[in-house]
Motif scaffolding. Structure first.
Motif, PDB file in Angstrom:
ATOM      1  N   PHE A 205       0.569  16.587 -20.584  1.00 35.74           N
ATOM      2  CA  PHE A 205       1.559  17.615 -20.880  1.00 35.74           C
ATOM      3  C   PHE A 205       1.018  18.647 -21.873  1.00 35.74           C
ATOM      4  O   PHE A 205       1.433  19.797 -21.862  1.00 35.74           O
ATOM      5  N   GLN A 206       0.079  18.236 -22.726  1.00 36.44           N
ATOM      6  CA  GLN A 206      -0.483  19.157 -23.718  1.00 36.44           C
ATOM      7  C   GLN A 206      -1.739  19.886 -23.247  1.00 36.44           C
ATOM      8  O   GLN A 206      -2.151  20.854 -23.881  1.00 36.44           O
ATOM      9  N   ARG A 207      -2.305  19.486 -22.110  1.00 34.43           N
ATOM     10  CA  ARG A 207      -3.550  20.124 -21.687  1.00 34.43           C
ATOM     11  C   ARG A 207      -3.349  21.579 -21.292  1.00 34.43           C
ATOM     12  O   ARG A 207      -4.321  22.324 -21.112  1.00 34.43           O
ATOM     13  N   VAL A 208      -2.118  22.039 -21.204  1.00 34.17           N
ATOM     14  CA  VAL A 208      -1.844  23.454 -20.986  1.00 34.17           C
ATOM     15  C   VAL A 208      -2.488  24.294 -22.083  1.00 34.17           C
ATOM     16  O   VAL A 208      -2.895  25.437 -21.843  1.00 34.17           O
ATOM     17  N   ILE A 209      -2.615  23.738 -23.282  1.00 31.52           N
ATOM     18  CA  ILE A 209      -3.258  24.470 -24.379  1.00 31.52           C
ATOM     19  C   ILE A 209      -4.717  24.757 -24.039  1.00 31.52           C
ATOM     20  O   ILE A 209      -5.182  25.904 -24.083  1.00 31.52           O
ATOM     21  N   GLY A 210      -5.458  23.710 -23.706  1.00 29.11           N
ATOM     22  CA  GLY A 210      -6.878  23.879 -23.412  1.00 29.11           C
ATOM     23  C   GLY A 210      -7.136  24.656 -22.145  1.00 29.11           C
ATOM     24  O   GLY A 210      -8.057  25.479 -22.082  1.00 29.11           O
ATOM     25  N   ASP A 211      -6.336  24.403 -21.110  1.00 24.34           N
ATOM     26  CA  ASP A 211      -6.531  25.120 -19.853  1.00 24.34           C
ATOM     27  C   ASP A 211      -6.281  26.617 -20.030  1.00 24.34           C
ATOM     28  O   ASP A 211      -7.043  27.455 -19.526  1.00 24.34           O
ATOM     29  N   GLU A 212      -5.208  26.962 -20.739  1.00 22.55           N
ATOM     30  CA  GLU A 212      -4.935  28.373 -21.014  1.00 22.55           C
ATOM     31  C   GLU A 212      -6.056  28.996 -21.835  1.00 22.55           C
ATOM     32  O   GLU A 212      -6.538  30.088 -21.530  1.00 22.55           O
ATOM     33  N   ALA A 213      -6.456  28.303 -22.900  1.00 26.16           N
ATOM     34  CA  ALA A 213      -7.462  28.846 -23.798  1.00 26.16           C
ATOM     35  C   ALA A 213      -8.788  29.074 -23.082  1.00 26.16           C
ATOM     36  O   ALA A 213      -9.456  30.086 -23.303  1.00 26.16           O
ATOM     37  N   ARG A 214      -9.153  28.154 -22.198  1.00 22.52           N
ATOM     38  CA  ARG A 214     -10.422  28.325 -21.476  1.00 22.52           C
ATOM     39  C   ARG A 214     -10.369  29.561 -20.581  1.00 22.52           C
ATOM     40  O   ARG A 214     -11.321  30.346 -20.534  1.00 22.52           O
ATOM     41  N   GLY A 215      -9.253  29.740 -19.882  1.00 25.50           N
ATOM     42  CA  GLY A 215      -9.117  30.928 -19.050  1.00 25.50           C
ATOM     43  C   GLY A 215      -9.104  32.201 -19.868  1.00 25.50           C
ATOM     44  O   GLY A 215      -9.719  33.212 -19.501  1.00 25.50           O
ATOM     45  N   GLN A 216      -8.394  32.185 -20.999  1.00 25.48           N
ATOM     46  CA  GLN A 216      -8.330  33.367 -21.860  1.00 25.48           C
ATOM     47  C   GLN A 216      -9.684  33.684 -22.456  1.00 25.48           C
ATOM     48  O   GLN A 216     -10.080  34.852 -22.551  1.00 25.48           O
ATOM     49  N   PHE A 217     -10.391  32.654 -22.866  1.00 27.97           N
ATOM     50  CA  PHE A 217     -11.704  32.860 -23.467  1.00 27.97           C
ATOM     51  C   PHE A 217     -12.647  33.516 -22.468  1.00 27.97           C
ATOM     52  O   PHE A 217     -13.360  34.472 -22.789  1.00 27.97           O
ATOM     53  N   ALA A 218     -12.640  33.018 -21.248  1.00 28.98           N
ATOM     54  CA  ALA A 218     -13.513  33.583 -20.217  1.00 28.98           C
ATOM     55  C   ALA A 218     -13.118  35.012 -19.863  1.00 28.98           C
ATOM     56  O   ALA A 218     -13.969  35.892 -19.712  1.00 28.98           O
ATOM     57  N   ALA A 219     -11.805  35.264 -19.753  1.00 28.85           N
ATOM     58  CA  ALA A 219     -11.344  36.585 -19.335  1.00 28.85           C
ATOM     59  C   ALA A 219     -11.522  37.631 -20.423  1.00 28.85           C
ATOM     60  O   ALA A 219     -11.941  38.761 -20.146  1.00 28.85           O
ATOM     61  N   GLU A 220     -11.218  37.281 -21.651  1.00 29.60           N
ATOM     62  CA  GLU A 220     -11.233  38.264 -22.722  1.00 29.60           C
ATOM     63  C   GLU A 220     -12.619  38.488 -23.301  1.00 29.60           C
ATOM     64  O   GLU A 220     -12.948  39.591 -23.731  1.00 29.60           O
ATOM     65  N   LEU A 221     -13.439  37.451 -23.325  1.00 29.49           N
ATOM     66  CA  LEU A 221     -14.745  37.577 -23.962  1.00 29.49           C
ATOM     67  C   LEU A 221     -15.891  37.618 -22.980  1.00 29.49           C
ATOM     68  O   LEU A 221     -16.987  38.064 -23.314  1.00 29.49           O
ATOM     69  N   ARG A 222     -15.625  37.107 -21.772  1.00 30.80           N
ATOM     70  CA  ARG A 222     -16.650  37.087 -20.724  1.00 30.80           C
ATOM     71  C   ARG A 222     -17.943  36.407 -21.199  1.00 30.80           C
ATOM     72  O   ARG A 222     -19.042  36.800 -20.842  1.00 30.80           O
ATOM     73  N   THR A 223     -17.782  35.403 -22.027  1.00 29.46           N
ATOM     74  CA  THR A 223     -18.950  34.672 -22.520  1.00 29.46           C
ATOM     75  C   THR A 223     -18.887  33.189 -22.163  1.00 29.46           C
ATOM     76  O   THR A 223     -19.559  32.380 -22.783  1.00 29.46           O
ATOM     77  N   GLY A 224     -18.084  32.849 -21.189  1.00 30.13           N
ATOM     78  CA  GLY A 224     -17.999  31.449 -20.792  1.00 30.13           C
ATOM     79  C   GLY A 224     -17.123  30.655 -21.711  1.00 30.13           C
ATOM     80  O   GLY A 224     -15.910  30.813 -21.715  1.00 30.13           O
ATOM     81  N   VAL A 225     -17.713  29.812 -22.558  1.00 31.96           N
ATOM     82  CA  VAL A 225     -16.951  28.938 -23.440  1.00 31.96           C
ATOM     83  C   VAL A 225     -17.404  29.157 -24.880  1.00 31.96           C
ATOM     84  O   VAL A 225     -18.515  29.633 -25.135  1.00 31.96           O
ATOM     85  N   PRO A 226     -16.552  28.811 -25.842  1.00 28.81           N
ATOM     86  CA  PRO A 226     -16.958  28.953 -27.246  1.00 28.81           C
ATOM     87  C   PRO A 226     -18.026  27.940 -27.622  1.00 28.81           C
ATOM     88  O   PRO A 226     -18.231  26.942 -26.932  1.00 28.81           O
ATOM     89  N   ASP A 227     -18.702  28.202 -28.729  1.00 29.95           N
ATOM     90  CA  ASP A 227     -19.668  27.234 -29.230  1.00 29.95           C
ATOM     91  C   ASP A 227     -18.977  26.003 -29.789  1.00 29.95           C
ATOM     92  O   ASP A 227     -19.501  24.891 -29.699  1.00 29.95           O
ATOM     93  N   LEU A 228     -17.782  26.219 -30.355  1.00 38.93           N
ATOM     94  CA  LEU A 228     -17.089  25.156 -31.048  1.00 38.93           C
ATOM     95  C   LEU A 228     -15.598  25.221 -30.745  1.00 38.93           C
ATOM     96  O   LEU A 228     -15.014  26.306 -30.706  1.00 38.93           O
ATOM     97  N   VAL A 229     -14.985  24.059 -30.522  1.00 40.53           N
ATOM     98  CA  VAL A 229     -13.540  23.953 -30.319  1.00 40.53           C
ATOM     99  C   VAL A 229     -13.012  22.997 -31.397  1.00 40.53           C
ATOM    100  O   VAL A 229     -13.455  21.853 -31.491  1.00 40.53           O
ATOM    101  N   VAL A 230     -12.067  23.486 -32.202  1.00 43.53           N
ATOM    102  CA  VAL A 230     -11.611  22.750 -33.381  1.00 43.53           C
ATOM    103  C   VAL A 230     -10.097  22.606 -33.354  1.00 43.53           C
ATOM    104  O   VAL A 230      -9.383  23.564 -33.023  1.00 43.53           O
ATOM    105  N   ALA A 231      -9.591  21.433 -33.731  1.00 45.92           N
ATOM    106  CA  ALA A 231      -8.152  21.210 -33.828  1.00 45.92           C
ATOM    107  C   ALA A 231      -7.886  20.120 -34.848  1.00 45.92           C
ATOM    108  O   ALA A 231      -8.717  19.228 -35.060  1.00 45.92           O
ATOM    109  N   CYS A 232      -6.727  20.184 -35.494  1.00 44.22           N
ATOM    110  CA  CYS A 232      -6.353  19.131 -36.427  1.00 44.22           C
ATOM    111  C   CYS A 232      -5.954  17.875 -35.646  1.00 44.22           C
ATOM    112  O   CYS A 232      -5.534  17.949 -34.495  1.00 44.22           O
ATOM    113  N   VAL A 233      -6.065  16.724 -36.303  1.00 47.88           N
ATOM    114  CA  VAL A 233      -5.770  15.435 -35.666  1.00 47.88           C
ATOM    115  C   VAL A 233      -4.948  14.561 -36.598  1.00 47.88           C
ATOM    116  O   VAL A 233      -5.374  14.262 -37.716  1.00 47.88           O
ATOM    117  N   GLY A 234      -3.754  14.177 -36.147  1.00 45.57           N
ATOM    118  CA  GLY A 234      -2.983  13.111 -36.778  1.00 45.57           C
ATOM    119  C   GLY A 234      -3.066  11.957 -35.795  1.00 45.57           C
ATOM    120  O   GLY A 234      -4.040  11.228 -35.728  1.00 45.57           O
TER     121      GLY A 234
END
Length: 385
Positions: A205-234
């Motif tokens: 249910f939460q993978r919408v975050i990553g799926d959206e971000a990957r598409g946005q990253f590719a579309a807006e930056l045209r550089t494929g994927v970021p070097d680093l993906v960071v998120a807080c963890v509880g």
């Protein structure tokens, strides 16, 4: 980051350690979820609610001034801009729809920072369900705004006075309550913890975050994927959802825990709340109380898939102190005009530290999930600043 394997496990972690009455209830949840997740109608209805009610897709925001100061290119996935103010609504709308599909008319939930409780109360009101939210007495005191929001939305908020009076104890009480209510109630777990299928289901249910971000990253930056993906963890739901979009790429995955609640970084194998994972424990194997200024990170363990990713070396888990988190929150507010939740500020604090310490090469592209907004933490900020 796909489905769990045999017996609901991610490698050595996961499983279904629960009383027999809950084992059967979990089987019913798993069967219903698998059927629903294959159903285009269910997926379509959820996507519609996420768009029309929750406000998805959330934007990818370049942190321009902070990036310039740090020497990296930092982009924020803005889960703070969803309805209710955090990523929690993604999972709750999915579980609330599943509950109605199963004929359940009541949601049971636990909450720490209050965001999952608010999201549960919101979804219940939207779909005409009852909601009971268990919350530690200590968290009720420091998150009074969210307590009021839950009650205004029609939810019953039950104070938990046992143990540390925080998220761990609220989760325990919610699970105990569910034992006698499985026929008409659905336990809406807020993170990637608990007995199978919850860690997997919440991640999906939460993978919408990553799926959206990957598409946005590719579309807006045209550089494929970021070097680093960071998120807080509880427990780790926003991180699991974010990482799911990039696990099959070259991006480095970093989960940032509170120094006083570092299950992945310093935990040992144990069983709590229905699953086998990494938990803070004393020499006798008893669960040790977690401590964090961020109520949502005040949990003594981590979801089983995070434990598995750590063992595989696919994700790295680091810690940040309360002081670093508060400093990062202030810095983001004063450079970008964004007040983050204290949970999200932990992720930012590590990015700031890593950039300043040379761990991030100049010009690195960094995607950070801003999991929630800081309205709920204003009283804490006011005390400290």
């Amino acid at each position: 980051m796909g489905e769990p394997g045999a017996r609901g496990r991610f490698g050595d972690y996961g499983g279904r350690y629960a009383p027999e009455s809950l084992v059967q209830a979990c089987r019913e949840v798993e069967e219903a979820f698998r059927e629903a997740w294959r159903d285009p109608g269910f997926r379509g209805t959820l996507a519609g609610l996420l768009a029309e009610h929750a406000g998805r897709p959330t934007p990818l925001t370049p942190a321009r001034r902070l990036s310039e100061a740090l020497g990296v290119r930092l982009y924020l996935k803005r889960e703070d801009l969803t309805h209710t103010g955090s990523h929690k609504i993604n999972n709750v709308l999915g579980q609330a729809l599943l509950a109605t599909r199963m004929g359940r008319r009541r949601l049971i939930a636990e909450t720490g920072a209050g965001q999952h409780g608010v999201a549960t109360a919101t979804a219940a009101a939207l779909l005409g369900l009852d909601a009971t939210v268990f919350m530690g007495e200590r968290d009720i005191e420091r998150q009074s705004l969210n307590v009021f929001r839950m009650r205004m939305l029609g939810a019953e908020v039950v104070p938990v006075t046992s143990g540390s009076r925080t998220l761990k104890d609220a989760t325990s009480e919610a699970m105990r309550h569910w034992v006698g209510m499985t026929a008409d109630s659905h336990y809406c777990i807020g993170s990637v913890i608990g007995p199978d299928p919850y860690p997997w289901m919440v991640k999906e249910f939460q993978r919408v975050i990553g799926d959206e971000a990957r598409g946005q990253f590719a579309a807006e930056l045209r550089t494929g994927v970021p070097d680093l993906v960071v998120a807080c963890v509880g427990g780790g739901s926003n991180a699991a959802g974010t990482f799911a979009g990039f696990a099959d790429t070259t991006a480095r995955l970093v989960g940032v825990e509170a120094a006083g609640g570092a299950g992945a970084a310093r935990g040992r194998v144990g069983v709590l709340h229905g699953c086998r994972s990494l938990f803070l424990q004393d020499g006798d194997g008893q669960i040790v109380e977690a401590r964090s200024i961020a109520a949502g990170l005040d949990y003594p363990g981590v979801g089983p898939e995070h434990a598995h990713l750590r063992d595989l070396g696919r994700a790295r888990y680091v810690t940040v102190t309360d002081e670093e988190a508060v400093g990062a929150a202030v810095r983001l507010a004063r450079t970008e005009g964004i007040v983050p939740a204290l949970e999200s500020a932990h992720a930012l604090a590590w990015v700031i530290r890593a950039a300043g310490g040379g761990e991030l090469p100049a010009g690195s592209t960094v995607l950070m999930t801003l999991s929630g907004r800081g309205d709920k933490d204003v009283a804490t900020f006011k005390e400290l600043l």
